[in-house]
Design an enzyme around this catalytic site. Structure first.
Site, PDB file in Angstrom:
ATOM      1  N   CYS A  81       0.745  -1.231  -0.147  1.00  0.00           N
ATOM      2  CA  CYS A  81       0.132  -0.058   0.026  1.00  0.00           C
ATOM      3  C   CYS A  81       0.951   1.516   0.133  1.00  0.00           C
ATOM      4  O   CYS A  81       0.152   2.453  -0.156  1.00  0.00           O
ATOM      5  CB  CYS A  81      -0.933  -0.083   1.101  1.00  0.00           C
ATOM      6  SG  CYS A  81       0.239   0.178   2.888  1.00  0.00           S
ATOM      7  N   GLU A 119      -7.326  -5.970   0.484  1.00  0.00           N
ATOM      8  CA  GLU A 119      -7.129  -4.968   1.512  1.00  0.00           C
ATOM      9  C   GLU A 119      -6.190  -4.087   1.081  1.00  0.00           C
ATOM     10  O   GLU A 119      -5.016  -4.267   0.466  1.00  0.00           O
ATOM     11  CB  GLU A 119      -6.749  -5.524   2.875  1.00  0.00           C
ATOM     12  CG  GLU A 119      -6.720  -4.439   4.029  1.00  0.00           C
ATOM     13  CD  GLU A 119      -5.372  -4.243   4.423  1.00  0.00           C
ATOM     14  OE1 GLU A 119      -4.997  -3.666   5.513  1.00  0.00           O
ATOM     15  OE2 GLU A 119      -4.471  -4.705   3.792  1.00  0.00           O
ATOM     16  N   ARG A 163      -8.338   2.283  12.733  1.00  0.00           N
ATOM     17  CA  ARG A 163      -7.332   1.996  11.651  1.00  0.00           C
ATOM     18  C   ARG A 163      -8.409   1.757  10.534  1.00  0.00           C
ATOM     19  O   ARG A 163      -9.043   0.912  10.310  1.00  0.00           O
ATOM     20  CB  ARG A 163      -6.564   0.760  12.009  1.00  0.00           C
ATOM     21  CG  ARG A 163      -5.608   0.209  10.924  1.00  0.00           C
ATOM     22  CD  ARG A 163      -5.139  -1.242  11.122  1.00  0.00           C
ATOM     23  NE  ARG A 163      -4.181  -1.436  10.287  1.00  0.00           N
ATOM     24  CZ  ARG A 163      -2.748  -1.180  10.373  1.00  0.00           C
ATOM     25  NH1 ARG A 163      -2.355  -0.552  11.217  1.00  0.00           N
ATOM     26  NH2 ARG A 163      -1.938  -1.879   9.259  1.00  0.00           N
ATOM     27  N   ARG A 165      -9.129   1.037   6.819  1.00  0.00           N
ATOM     28  CA  ARG A 165      -8.664   0.375   5.627  1.00  0.00           C
ATOM     29  C   ARG A 165      -9.759   0.029   4.571  1.00  0.00           C
ATOM     30  O   ARG A 165     -11.107  -0.292   5.038  1.00  0.00           O
ATOM     31  CB  ARG A 165      -7.935  -1.092   6.042  1.00  0.00           C
ATOM     32  CG  ARG A 165      -6.580  -0.808   6.760  1.00  0.00           C
ATOM     33  CD  ARG A 165      -5.551  -0.223   5.730  1.00  0.00           C
ATOM     34  NE  ARG A 165      -4.177  -0.022   6.568  1.00  0.00           N
ATOM     35  CZ  ARG A 165      -3.756   1.213   7.061  1.00  0.00           C
ATOM     36  NH1 ARG A 165      -4.520   2.208   7.175  1.00  0.00           N
ATOM     37  NH2 ARG A 165      -2.688   1.284   7.865  1.00  0.00           N
TER      38      ARG A 165
END
Length: 390
Positions: A81, A119, A163, A165
């Site tokens: 990412c 993800e 968090r 995502r």
């Protein structure tokens, strides 16, 4: 689930196996192999999971030969990412790490698994004004996959970590539409601005979800930590935390202890007052601790997003600040104590922080896995029904 209905999956860009941990926790899933180029992450993966001799392994995703792979139903991947993250340079497909998505597409195109579970960071949605994500959706569509996606926050799934995502579900059977995503009720209404003006003068409605707290600090100062004496970093706090700390000069200036009835610490921030109050249990961004040009340093009873340097600490009941320990970081990602014991048996602190920051939150994957399993069982029942009717 019967052996026929067991979902076999391939764990691509596996890291330490957050996907595998969540899927196997849900039951009804079996891993046929994994791919991981980082030798330390792969060593930790093998220590944590019951890797069988017949499982395939690929070090480099670009060397995978799909035609030699066993049959599998699900391809899961937290593809790199950094090239899409706002914390990085956001080069996207111009960065070699960004092009690794097409390795996923290459394997999926040849093997045609029934499901994809991917993800990445939310920044993927806006990268290059949305063109990068459009290219990803277009590629998956050309391969025959129907796609749904949603930004999920780990704090909504039983771990005290904010968090966010992006999770992407791809499926070949159109009957699975809406069965896995979206998760209802996980994205509360954002704050409503009542009175505009400078950031420190704006007034918001008390309801809704607070603004995102930035966690990652740039530069070498981002890895500055305050360590408490009396801690066993493999097992956790072993006794009373005393007042002996390793403090940098800048770190000490950034933490002004104030004895009041409420017992708080003043943490330097770019606010009108110049500080924000932190209480016991709050998390604190330790990056550039001596500067007051940053915001979002204090997380109220919840951890900031873990990064690979773990540049955050926690306020102790004694109003001291200590850096999060590796065990705590793995807990924030949803790993069990037994799994953490195995991880810490082979990891250095440096690798543990890096692996925890790179991992996918197990609890989120577990929740998705339960819904995917239900959708799969329903799809199989429908297929059998049509066969019997025919």
């Amino acid at each position: 689930m019967t052996q026929e209905s067991t979902i076999k999956f391939f764990d691509m860009f596996s890291g330490i196996g957050g996907f595998r941990a969540g899927l196997e926790r849900a039951g009804g899933y079996a891993c046929i192999g994994h791919c991981e180029i980082d030798k330390y992450a792969d060593r930790a993966y093998r220590e944590v999971h019951n890797v069988k001799e017949n499982e395939v392994f690929y070090e480099d995703a670009t060397t995978i030969n799909p035609e030699e792979m066993p049959q599998f139903d699900l391809l899961c991947a937290g593809f790199p990412c950094q090239s899409f993250s706002i914390a990085g340079r956001r080069k996207g497909f111009d960065d070699q790490r960004g092009t690794l998505f097409f390795e996923i597409a290459r394997v999926a195109g040849k093997r045609r698994p029934a499901y994809l579970l991917l993800e990445n960071v939310p920044g993927l949605l806006s990268h290059d004004q949305g063109r990068t994500f459009t290219a990803i959706l277009s590629t998956l569509s050309q391969l025959g996959y129907h796609v749904e996606f949603q930004v999920l926050n780990s704090k909504d799934f039983g771990v005290p970590q904010s968090r966010k995502r992006l999770y992407i579900i791809g499926y070949l059977d159109p009957g699975c539409a809406g069965k896995v995503l979206p998760f209802p009720g996980t994205n509360p209404e954002t704050l409503k601005l009542l009175i505009s003006g400078r950031q420190d003068s704006r007034v918001y409605d008390a309801g809704g979800l607070s603004k995102t707290l930035l966690a990652r600090a740039g530069g070498p100062g981002g890895k500055t930590g305050l360590y408490a004496v009396g801690c066993d970093w493999k097992k956790g706090v072993t006794g009373e935390i005393n007042s002996a700390y390793t403090l940098t000069a800048s770190g000490y200036r950034g933490l002004n202890r104030r004895h009041t009835q409420n017992a708080v610490l003043e943490i330097k921030e770019a606010t009108k007052s110049g500080y924000k109050e932190a209480h016991s249990g709050d998390s604190v961004d330790l990056g550039f601790a001596g500067q007051n040009t940053r915001r979002g340093r204090v997380g109220k009873n919840i951890a900031h997003t873990l990064d690979t340097g773990c540049a955050q600490g926690v306020v102790t009941p004694q109003l001291r600040i200590r850096r999060l320990m590796p065990r705590e970081c793995f807990r924030l990602q949803g790993f069990s104590e037994a799994q953490i014991d195995r991880l810490l048996s082979v990891d250095s602190d440096t690798q543990a922080y890096k692996q925890a920051g790179n991992a996918v939150t197990v609890n989120v994957v577990h929740a998705i896995a339960l819904r995917l399993k239900a959708a799969h069982e329903a799809a199989m029942a429908g297929a059998y029904g049509r066969k019997e009717a025919a």
